[in-house]
Design a protein around this motif. Sequence first.
Motif, PDB file in Angstrom:
ATOM      1  N   GLU A 133     -48.664  78.602 -65.870  1.00 28.23           N
ATOM      2  CA  GLU A 133     -47.474  78.031 -66.507  1.00 28.23           C
ATOM      3  C   GLU A 133     -46.651  77.212 -65.506  1.00 28.23           C
ATOM      4  N   ALA A 134     -46.621  77.662 -64.257  1.00 29.04           N
ATOM      5  CA  ALA A 134     -45.911  76.897 -63.239  1.00 29.04           C
ATOM      6  C   ALA A 134     -46.588  75.554 -63.001  1.00 29.04           C
ATOM      7  N   THR A 135     -47.914  75.556 -63.005  1.00 27.66           N
ATOM      8  CA  THR A 135     -48.660  74.308 -62.817  1.00 27.66           C
ATOM      9  C   THR A 135     -48.351  73.321 -63.934  1.00 27.66           C
ATOM     10  N   ALA A 136     -48.320  73.821 -65.160  1.00 25.76           N
ATOM     11  CA  ALA A 136     -48.017  72.952 -66.307  1.00 25.76           C
ATOM     12  C   ALA A 136     -46.591  72.417 -66.223  1.00 25.76           C
ATOM     13  N   ALA A 137     -45.653  73.264 -65.804  1.00 26.83           N
ATOM     14  CA  ALA A 137     -44.253  72.834 -65.713  1.00 26.83           C
ATOM     15  C   ALA A 137     -44.062  71.800 -64.606  1.00 26.83           C
ATOM     16  N   VAL A 138     -44.731  71.995 -63.476  1.00 28.73           N
ATOM     17  CA  VAL A 138     -44.641  71.052 -62.368  1.00 28.73           C
ATOM     18  C   VAL A 138     -45.106  69.672 -62.820  1.00 28.73           C
ATOM     19  N   LYS A 139     -46.162  69.635 -63.615  1.00 33.75           N
ATOM     20  CA  LYS A 139     -46.673  68.366 -64.130  1.00 33.75           C
ATOM     21  C   LYS A 139     -45.712  67.764 -65.156  1.00 33.75           C
ATOM     22  N   ALA A 140     -45.231  68.605 -66.078  1.00 30.21           N
ATOM     23  CA  ALA A 140     -44.364  68.104 -67.151  1.00 30.21           C
ATOM     24  C   ALA A 140     -43.036  67.573 -66.619  1.00 30.21           C
ATOM     25  N   PHE A 141     -42.530  68.190 -65.559  1.00 25.55           N
ATOM     26  CA  PHE A 141     -41.219  67.801 -65.030  1.00 25.55           C
ATOM     27  C   PHE A 141     -41.333  66.918 -63.788  1.00 25.55           C
ATOM     28  N   ASP A 142     -42.547  66.455 -63.504  1.00 25.59           N
ATOM     29  CA  ASP A 142     -42.781  65.491 -62.423  1.00 25.59           C
ATOM     30  C   ASP A 142     -42.253  65.998 -61.077  1.00 25.59           C
ATOM     31  N   VAL A 143     -42.554  67.274 -60.788  1.00 23.80           N
ATOM     32  CA  VAL A 143     -42.180  67.837 -59.485  1.00 23.80           C
ATOM     33  C   VAL A 143     -43.234  67.388 -58.479  1.00 23.80           C
ATOM     34  N   ARG A 144     -42.859  66.525 -57.569  1.00 20.32           N
ATOM     35  CA  ARG A 144     -43.817  65.954 -56.634  1.00 20.32           C
ATOM     36  C   ARG A 144     -43.802  66.692 -55.297  1.00 20.32           C
ATOM     37  N   GLY A 145     -44.829  66.449 -54.501  1.00 19.73           N
ATOM     38  CA  GLY A 145     -44.917  67.099 -53.199  1.00 19.73           C
ATOM     39  C   GLY A 145     -45.477  68.499 -53.269  1.00 19.73           C
ATOM     40  N   VAL A 146     -46.029  68.888 -54.424  1.00 20.42           N
ATOM     41  CA  VAL A 146     -46.608  70.226 -54.580  1.00 20.42           C
ATOM     42  C   VAL A 146     -48.119  70.117 -54.332  1.00 20.42           C
ATOM     43  N   ARG A 147     -48.517  70.400 -53.106  1.00 14.75           N
ATOM     44  CA  ARG A 147     -49.941  70.360 -52.777  1.00 14.75           C
ATOM     45  C   ARG A 147     -50.671  71.561 -53.356  1.00 14.75           C
ATOM     46  N   SER A 148     -49.954  72.684 -53.409  1.00 12.24           N
ATOM     47  CA  SER A 148     -50.489  73.913 -53.984  1.00 12.24           C
ATOM     48  C   SER A 148     -49.354  74.645 -54.656  1.00 12.24           C
ATOM     49  N   ILE A 149     -49.650  75.249 -55.803  1.00 14.84           N
ATOM     50  CA  ILE A 149     -48.633  76.002 -56.524  1.00 14.84           C
ATOM     51  C   ILE A 149     -48.171  77.214 -55.716  1.00 14.84           C
ATOM     52  N   ARG A 150     -48.959  77.550 -54.672  1.00 16.65           N
ATOM     53  CA  ARG A 150     -48.628  78.704 -53.835  1.00 16.65           C
ATOM     54  C   ARG A 150     -47.874  78.323 -52.568  1.00 16.65           C
ATOM     55  N   GLN A 151     -47.605  77.046 -52.379  1.00 17.11           N
ATOM     56  CA  GLN A 151     -46.855  76.641 -51.192  1.00 17.11           C
ATOM     57  C   GLN A 151     -45.405  77.079 -51.306  1.00 17.11           C
ATOM     58  N   LYS A 152     -44.731  77.213 -50.177  1.00 15.19           N
ATOM     59  CA  LYS A 152     -43.337  77.651 -50.179  1.00 15.19           C
ATOM     60  C   LYS A 152     -42.434  76.571 -50.775  1.00 15.19           C
ATOM     61  N   ALA A 153     -41.460  77.027 -51.537  1.00 15.89           N
ATOM     62  CA  ALA A 153     -40.524  76.085 -52.164  1.00 15.89           C
ATOM     63  C   ALA A 153     -39.698  75.336 -51.120  1.00 15.89           C
ATOM     64  N   ALA A 154     -39.528  75.931 -49.933  1.00 12.56           N
ATOM     65  CA  ALA A 154     -38.730  75.288 -48.885  1.00 12.56           C
ATOM     66  C   ALA A 154     -39.336  73.969 -48.428  1.00 12.56           C
ATOM     67  N   LEU A 155     -40.613  73.743 -48.721  1.00 10.82           N
ATOM     68  CA  LEU A 155     -41.287  72.520 -48.299  1.00 10.82           C
ATOM     69  C   LEU A 155     -40.998  71.348 -49.228  1.00 10.82           C
TER      70      LEU A 155
END
Length: 506
Positions: free
Chosen positions: A385-407
């Motif tokens: 669900e996080a992967t789908a939301a990242v795509k839908a809301f155009d959250v960029r810079g996410v190389r992996s859904i498991r990367q730290k949000a601080a990045l």
Amino acid sequence: MNHALALAGIHKSFDGFVALADAHFAARWGEVHALLGENGAGKSSLMNIAAGLYAPEAGTLLVDDNPVRLAGPSDAARHRIGMVHQHFKLVAPFSVAENILLSVPVDDADVSGYRQRLARIRAAILTQAHALGLEIDPDRRVDRLSVAEQQRVEILKVLLAGARILILDEPTAVLTDTEAARLLQTVQALARRDGTAVVLVTHKMADVKRYADRVTVMRGGRTIATLDPRETPEAELVRLTVGEALPPPARAQTTRGAARLVLKDLHSASAGGPPALDGISLAVHAGEIYGLAGVGGNGQSELAQAIMGLLPTQGGRMTLEGFGELRAATTVQRRALGIAAIPADRYGLALAGGLSVAENFGIGQVHAGRYGRAARLDRRRMEAEATAAVKAFDVRGVRSIRQKAALLSGGNAQKLVIAREFSRNPRLVLAHSPSRGLDVRAGAQVHERLRAARDAGAAVLLISEDLDEVLALADRVGVIVRGHIVGEFNTPVDRQAVGQAMVAHG
């Protein structure tokens, strides 16, 4: 020219953000010179350069008409510049005399012991306080003083350190009307009697008109004009402060529904000063964006905290359509009722930088049991669900859904917060300074999401110190001053009228 303090051609940026662009300012001996502007205008940044806290990237600084380069605050103090900051810099468990002793330079030839120097400081405090008409007990602990008393200590501290150029940053922001008048009368007398140059950094039009000899207006990091406030109409000062009125932006036609959130005569507790929320009343309807405009420090943060159950309130009512009185509901219960929050401090209050993107997205639904029990989360579902939301809301810079949000960059971190909050189709959206620190593109995307929430029937409460943001988004605008609403405006909103309400009631 007999200028006590002059800055010219000042440029300063922070991480690529231009805070000051060719700013200038000049104050004379024996005058109260107001520095007027909205939040973000560059007032404090310019005066922090004068006080040695920041180094300019370009420009010149003169003290008593002599060019100087300040290596830091202690260097500024040697040039007899003292700044009283909006957030006091006192040691709470120490007495008044002990705090002031810390700031007074020690003569290398002075062989006195600590007790002797403290006794001299104590006597000097009493003498200076009497001369200024202030009541201060040198032996009282700072943490037992009221806010107004602490401010007097700060002023005495810089004066006893030898300051003849006194910079006051929003000195009346946390004072009652009576305390504010007393303080400003004191500094006005200091300028006229002793020849001290007083710089009054403020957003309050009434203080400028009543106490300033001259006023310099700043907007967007630039100096707009220097004027005589007594000869300049208040409407002209407002126009210079907030800018020219712009034609209202085109917006979709929406149907306003029932009042979804209603605040009635809401108060919050105070800690020595006036209450942050002082009888605030407003209603936010389904299908509208209610924009709350105001200069920072007038209760905006406390209001956001109160709505989310993070700040206790006293008296009044806070009701949510279909539920009733909210004041007793926990934060978890409020979220379950469909309240979404986009706080001003996205890293401090909305995201856990050490957790992954997926965990930050899913944490909003953990209490609801969407991903199973907290001890055994269904991480596969959460990550999908996080992967789908990242795509839908155009959250960029996410190389992996498991990367730290601080990045994530600031804009993408904000879009992650919005993706999480809007994934539940909220009934009420609380957005506090949602585009602060974002570039134009990221800010526009955030604005589009707020409009989409409104068009889907949500009630949106937008709290922002950026008047342009409020006017671009809001269907109705309220102005908050000292914890209560001083005016409400329907669209199309008259920018000058809003600006007038923001500064005239301060």
